[in-house]
Design a protein around this motif. Structure first.
Motif, PDB file in Angstrom:
ATOM      1  N   ALA A 123     -13.106  -6.694   6.923  1.00 10.77           N
ATOM      2  CA  ALA A 123     -11.998  -6.290   6.058  1.00 10.77           C
ATOM      3  C   ALA A 123     -10.821  -5.859   6.918  1.00 10.77           C
ATOM      4  CB  ALA A 123     -12.418  -5.138   5.150  1.00 10.77           C
ATOM      5  N   GLN A 124      -9.623  -6.074   6.407  1.00  9.25           N
ATOM      6  CA  GLN A 124      -8.438  -5.641   7.136  1.00  9.25           C
ATOM      7  C   GLN A 124      -8.262  -4.134   6.982  1.00  9.25           C
ATOM      8  OE1 GLN A 124      -5.215  -8.031   5.623  1.00  9.25           O
ATOM      9  NE2 GLN A 124      -5.632  -9.686   7.053  1.00  9.25           N
ATOM     10  N   ALA A 125      -7.897  -3.487   8.075  1.00  3.34           N
ATOM     11  CA  ALA A 125      -7.687  -2.040   8.031  1.00  3.34           C
ATOM     12  C   ALA A 125      -6.453  -1.721   7.199  1.00  3.34           C
ATOM     13  CB  ALA A 125      -7.511  -1.493   9.446  1.00  3.34           C
ATOM     14  N   ALA A 126      -6.545  -0.643   6.426  1.00  4.26           N
ATOM     15  CA  ALA A 126      -5.398  -0.211   5.627  1.00  4.26           C
ATOM     16  C   ALA A 126      -4.287   0.256   6.567  1.00  4.26           C
ATOM     17  CB  ALA A 126      -5.808   0.916   4.687  1.00  4.26           C
ATOM     18  N   PRO A 127      -3.034  -0.109   6.284  1.00  2.48           N
ATOM     19  CA  PRO A 127      -1.939   0.325   7.163  1.00  2.48           C
ATOM     20  C   PRO A 127      -1.703   1.820   7.039  1.00  2.48           C
ATOM     21  CG  PRO A 127      -1.062  -0.753   5.202  1.00  2.48           C
ATOM     22  CD  PRO A 127      -2.558  -0.924   5.160  1.00  2.48           C
ATOM     23  N   GLU A 128      -1.017   2.363   8.032  1.00  2.00           N
ATOM     24  CA  GLU A 128      -0.626   3.773   7.961  1.00  2.00           C
ATOM     25  C   GLU A 128       0.305   3.958   6.760  1.00  2.00           C
ATOM     26  OE1 GLU A 128       1.531   7.161  10.770  1.00  2.00           O
ATOM     27  OE2 GLU A 128       1.256   5.118  11.493  1.00  2.00           O
ATOM     28  N   ASP A 129       0.153   5.089   6.062  1.00  2.00           N
ATOM     29  CA  ASP A 129       0.914   5.355   4.836  1.00  2.00           C
ATOM     30  C   ASP A 129       0.699   4.244   3.811  1.00  2.00           C
ATOM     31  OD1 ASP A 129       1.979   7.762   5.732  1.00  2.00           O
ATOM     32  OD2 ASP A 129       3.643   6.772   6.731  1.00  2.00           O
ATOM     33  N   ALA A 130      -0.560   3.788   3.683  1.00  2.00           N
ATOM     34  CA  ALA A 130      -0.890   2.686   2.780  1.00  2.00           C
ATOM     35  C   ALA A 130      -0.477   2.989   1.347  1.00  2.00           C
ATOM     36  CB  ALA A 130      -2.388   2.390   2.841  1.00  2.00           C
ATOM     37  N   ALA A 131      -0.638   4.248   0.911  1.00  2.00           N
ATOM     38  CA  ALA A 131      -0.321   4.590  -0.478  1.00  2.00           C
ATOM     39  C   ALA A 131       1.146   4.304  -0.800  1.00  2.00           C
ATOM     40  CB  ALA A 131      -0.642   6.056  -0.740  1.00  2.00           C
ATOM     41  N   LEU A 132       2.032   4.544   0.150  1.00  2.00           N
ATOM     42  CA  LEU A 132       3.452   4.280  -0.082  1.00  2.00           C
ATOM     43  C   LEU A 132       3.704   2.792  -0.261  1.00  2.00           C
ATOM     44  CD1 LEU A 132       6.415   5.079  -0.177  1.00  2.00           C
ATOM     45  CD2 LEU A 132       6.431   5.094   2.324  1.00  2.00           C
ATOM     46  N   PHE A 133       3.125   1.969   0.622  1.00  2.00           N
ATOM     47  CA  PHE A 133       3.327   0.525   0.516  1.00  2.00           C
ATOM     48  C   PHE A 133       2.686  -0.030  -0.757  1.00  2.00           C
ATOM     49  CE2 PHE A 133       3.636   1.114   5.209  1.00  2.00           C
ATOM     50  CZ  PHE A 133       4.946   0.701   5.346  1.00  2.00           C
ATOM     51  N   VAL A 134       1.528   0.500  -1.137  1.00  2.00           N
ATOM     52  CA  VAL A 134       0.876   0.050  -2.369  1.00  2.00           C
ATOM     53  C   VAL A 134       1.747   0.378  -3.579  1.00  2.00           C
ATOM     54  CG1 VAL A 134      -1.090   0.511  -3.894  1.00  2.00           C
ATOM     55  CG2 VAL A 134      -1.474   0.077  -1.476  1.00  2.00           C
ATOM     56  N   LEU A 135       2.337   1.562  -3.587  1.00  2.00           N
ATOM     57  CA  LEU A 135       3.195   1.956  -4.710  1.00  2.00           C
ATOM     58  C   LEU A 135       4.418   1.049  -4.811  1.00  2.00           C
ATOM     59  CD1 LEU A 135       3.257   4.213  -6.886  1.00  2.00           C
ATOM     60  CD2 LEU A 135       4.831   5.440  -5.392  1.00  2.00           C
ATOM     61  N   VAL A 136       5.048   0.752  -3.675  1.00  2.00           N
ATOM     62  CA  VAL A 136       6.221  -0.136  -3.672  1.00  2.00           C
ATOM     63  C   VAL A 136       5.815  -1.547  -4.082  1.00  2.00           C
ATOM     64  CG1 VAL A 136       8.039  -1.140  -2.237  1.00  2.00           C
ATOM     65  CG2 VAL A 136       7.397   1.267  -1.944  1.00  2.00           C
ATOM     66  N   ALA A 137       4.662  -2.020  -3.576  1.00  2.00           N
ATOM     67  CA  ALA A 137       4.190  -3.362  -3.929  1.00  2.00           C
ATOM     68  C   ALA A 137       3.881  -3.468  -5.414  1.00  2.00           C
ATOM     69  CB  ALA A 137       2.947  -3.700  -3.109  1.00  2.00           C
ATOM     70  N   ALA A 138       3.259  -2.439  -5.982  1.00  2.00           N
ATOM     71  CA  ALA A 138       2.949  -2.454  -7.407  1.00  2.00           C
ATOM     72  C   ALA A 138       4.224  -2.499  -8.232  1.00  2.00           C
ATOM     73  CB  ALA A 138       2.119  -1.232  -7.768  1.00  2.00           C
ATOM     74  N   ASP A 139       5.265  -1.801  -7.783  1.00  2.00           N
ATOM     75  CA  ASP A 139       6.537  -1.827  -8.505  1.00  2.00           C
ATOM     76  C   ASP A 139       7.193  -3.195  -8.403  1.00  2.00           C
ATOM     77  OD1 ASP A 139       8.756  -0.325  -9.892  1.00  2.00           O
ATOM     78  OD2 ASP A 139       9.837  -0.990  -8.103  1.00  2.00           O
ATOM     79  N   ALA A 140       7.106  -3.834  -7.215  1.00  2.00           N
ATOM     80  CA  ALA A 140       7.668  -5.181  -7.065  1.00  2.00           C
ATOM     81  C   ALA A 140       6.954  -6.164  -7.981  1.00  2.00           C
ATOM     82  CB  ALA A 140       7.554  -5.628  -5.607  1.00  2.00           C
ATOM     83  N   LEU A 141       5.635  -6.034  -8.096  1.00  2.00           N
ATOM     84  CA  LEU A 141       4.881  -6.910  -8.994  1.00  2.00           C
ATOM     85  C   LEU A 141       5.268  -6.656 -10.452  1.00  2.00           C
ATOM     86  CD1 LEU A 141       2.573  -8.999  -9.308  1.00  2.00           C
ATOM     87  CD2 LEU A 141       0.995  -7.062  -9.474  1.00  2.00           C
ATOM     88  N   ARG A 142       5.450  -5.392 -10.810  1.00  2.00           N
ATOM     89  CA  ARG A 142       5.813  -5.038 -12.194  1.00  2.00           C
ATOM     90  C   ARG A 142       7.144  -5.678 -12.585  1.00  2.00           C
ATOM     91  NH1 ARG A 142       9.251  -1.641 -14.200  1.00  2.00           N
ATOM     92  NH2 ARG A 142       9.716  -0.742 -12.161  1.00  2.00           N
ATOM     93  N   ARG A 143       8.055  -5.814 -11.624  1.00  2.00           N
ATOM     94  CA  ARG A 143       9.392  -6.350 -11.928  1.00  2.00           C
ATOM     95  C   ARG A 143       9.453  -7.871 -11.841  1.00  2.00           C
ATOM     96  NH1 ARG A 143      12.345  -5.131  -8.095  1.00  2.00           N
ATOM     97  NH2 ARG A 143      11.126  -3.762  -6.770  1.00  2.00           N
ATOM     98  N   SER A 144       8.318  -8.535 -11.586  1.00  2.00           N
ATOM     99  CA  SER A 144       8.303 -10.000 -11.492  1.00  2.00           C
ATOM    100  C   SER A 144       7.350 -10.572 -12.540  1.00  2.00           C
ATOM    101  CB  SER A 144       7.874 -10.434 -10.082  1.00  2.00           C
ATOM    102  OG  SER A 144       7.716 -11.848 -10.030  1.00  2.00           O
ATOM    103  N   PRO A 145       7.863 -10.993 -13.698  1.00  2.00           N
ATOM    104  CA  PRO A 145       6.981 -11.531 -14.745  1.00  2.00           C
ATOM    105  C   PRO A 145       6.166 -12.738 -14.268  1.00  2.00           C
ATOM    106  CG  PRO A 145       9.171 -11.071 -15.626  1.00  2.00           C
ATOM    107  CD  PRO A 145       9.262 -10.920 -14.145  1.00  2.00           C
TER     108      PRO A 145
END
Length: 262
Positions: A123-145
């Motif tokens: 498995a790939q190691a989670a990046p440092e401050d993973a929660a921040l990147f996950v939150l931004v990624a989830a928002d980017a997905l939410r804004r792309s139908p």
């Protein structure tokens, strides 16, 4: 999600990962354990396929942690998702689909049901401050139908595996990461208590005082030579011995200050 019959042992001839989804060593390990070929590009016709993709949130979070902007990363994910979704639609009877992050987190029992024995998958190691990147990624997905529709289609078609908890946006952890990034640089550690740093002004002052003392001694000596007598006391009561001692003291202090500066 597909139901339990899909969890019978996989018998894939070819393993295919969605382009740009960074399946990495996991896809190679899966192909090795199944005795299958890791296909690049369009897989050969006939034979069973195992299709792999990576969830958009995890894929975007990893890309952003590596310095890629979310827009291009999401476009890359969608392009690969379209290809793997098209393969899935054209080969439903012979092409089970798995999400690689969930697959990497599957326990031994689930891996055994899939025919993927021999311990955990890489498995790939989670990046440092993973929660921040996950939150931004989830928002980017939410804004792309369009990306959301593709993600929902792939998720509905994939074999059921538990979604890893680390892909769930954690606002509190993300806020803590933001605060760490915004925190000012740590204040310099104070120097241990001791003598004040030696300044050029201190040295100049002592040098001037030494020059004046030498001048007073020289003038007193000149007067004594003319009178063929010992050096008299100055107007302030300094004798020759006192002036010599003061000059030696000043010279010693100057030597110490120069050594401290160097």
């Amino acid at each position: 999600m597909e139901t339990a019959p899909g969890l019978s042992m996989l018998r894939a001839a070819h393993v295919c990962c969605a382009p740009g989804h960074d399946c990495g060593p996991l896809a190679e390990a899966v192909a090795t354990r199944l005795g299958a070929t890791l296909a690049t590009g369009t897989p050969p016709a006939g034979g069973r396929l195992l299709l792999l993709y990576r969830d958009p949130v995890g894929c975007l979070a990893a890309a952003m942690a590596a310095g890629e902007a979310s827009g291009p990363a999401l476009e890359r994910w969608q392009a690969g998702a379209r290809e793997i979704a098209a393969l899935r639609r054209a080969n439903r009877a012979r092409a089970p689909l798995l999400e690689v992050t969930a697959l990497a987190g599957a326990d031994a029992e689930r891996l055994g049901m899939l025919g993927l024995w021999d311990g955990p998958l890489p498995a790939q190691a989670a990046p440092e401050d993973a929660a921040l990147f996950v939150l931004v990624a989830a928002d980017a997905l939410r804004r792309s139908p369009s990306a959301r529709r593709l993600a929902e289609e792939l998720e509905a078609s994939a074999l059921p595996l538990p979604a890893p908890e680390r892909l769930t946006p954690d606002p509190e952890a993300a806020l803590a990461a933001i605060r760490r990034l915004q925190a000012p640089a740590a204040a310099p550690v104070p120097a241990p208590l001791g003598p004040d740093p030696v300044s050029a002004a201190q040295i100049a002052l002592l040098e001037e005082e030494l020059a004046q003392a030498l001048d007073r001694l020289e003038r007193a000596s000149a007067r004594a030579d003319r009178a063929a007598a010992p050096v008299p006391a100055t107007g302030t009561g300094e004798t020759e011995a006192m002036m010599q001692l003061w000059i030696e003291t000043l010279e010693g202090e100057l030597e110490a200050l120069h050594a401290a500066r160097n």
